[in-house]
Write a protein that holds these residues in place. Sequence first.
Motif, short mmCIF file in Angstrom:
data_model
loop_
_atom_site.label_atom_id
_atom_site.label_comp_id
_atom_site.label_asym_id
_atom_site.label_seq_id
_atom_site.Cartn_x
_atom_site.Cartn_y
_atom_site.Cartn_z
N UNK A 1 0.80 -1.20 0.00
CA UNK A 1 0.00 0.00 0.00
C UNK A 1 0.83 1.26 0.00
N UNK A 2 2.12 1.17 -0.25
CA UNK A 2 2.98 2.34 -0.19
C UNK A 2 2.90 3.20 -1.44
N UNK A 3 2.93 4.50 -1.21
CA UNK A 3 3.03 5.49 -2.27
C UNK A 3 4.47 6.03 -2.26
N UNK A 4 4.82 6.80 -3.26
CA UNK A 4 6.18 7.35 -3.34
C UNK A 4 6.51 8.17 -2.10
N UNK A 5 5.53 8.90 -1.55
CA UNK A 5 5.78 9.72 -0.37
C UNK A 5 6.05 8.86 0.86
N UNK B 1 10.71 7.02 4.49
CA UNK B 1 11.54 5.98 5.12
C UNK B 1 12.93 5.87 4.50
N UNK B 2 13.32 6.82 3.69
CA UNK B 2 14.57 6.73 2.94
C UNK B 2 15.78 6.47 3.83
N UNK B 3 15.87 7.15 4.95
CA UNK B 3 17.03 6.98 5.82
C UNK B 3 17.05 5.59 6.45
N UNK C 1 1.80 2.39 -8.65
CA UNK C 1 0.40 1.97 -8.75
C UNK C 1 -0.41 2.47 -7.57
N UNK C 2 0.13 2.37 -6.37
CA UNK C 2 -0.62 2.81 -5.19
C UNK C 2 -0.81 4.33 -5.16
N UNK C 3 0.07 5.06 -5.83
CA UNK C 3 -0.11 6.50 -5.93
C UNK C 3 -1.41 6.82 -6.67
N UNK D 1 -9.38 6.45 -1.89
CA UNK D 1 -9.45 7.26 -0.67
C UNK D 1 -9.17 8.74 -0.90
N UNK D 2 -8.95 9.12 -2.17
CA UNK D 2 -8.60 10.51 -2.51
C UNK D 2 -7.33 10.94 -1.77
N UNK D 3 -6.39 10.00 -1.64
CA UNK D 3 -5.14 10.26 -0.94
C UNK D 3 -3.95 9.79 -1.77
#
Length: 156
Positions: free
Chosen positions: A1-5, A10-12, A29-31, A38-40
């Motif tokens: 369920x992860x989006x690019x944001x 969690x990059x670090x 895809x989740x983006x 969910x309009x998110x």
Amino acid sequence: GNRIVDVYARIKKDILNLEPDMMSMLIGVNDVWHELGERNGVDAPKFEKIYSLMLEEILEAKPDIKLMVLEPFVLHGCYTNDTYDQFRPEVLLRAEASKRVAEKYGAKFVPLQKIFDELYPTQPEGYWLADGVHPTPAGHGVIAKEWIKAFKEMDV
């Protein structure tokens, strides 16, 4: 369920702290899906900005890291059929952005949508992607084959 944001947040912890020599990413895809449900979601221009920022930061911290960017993809399926006319073009926008980001930062780009499009009619719906989004074991096999092929082409 992860989006690019979510990945960027969690990059670090999940990337830089692990000090990898090589990293591959499949995101996008989740983006779209989160926006339709969910309009998110994350729109295509912001997706590309965050992806670029993330790869830039990774390369600043690990200039010798080898990067691989896998193309997001979608097919008809039980989760995508109702919104497919919106879903598909939006995923393609993220795919185009992924390719531009890969080229910009010298990452190996791995196309997947065309491969799944060609395979889709050869089996019943749900064979490659269980719901139009999530790969089945057969779908994961396709991705793995393309990943290995791309890895062998890289100077690793």
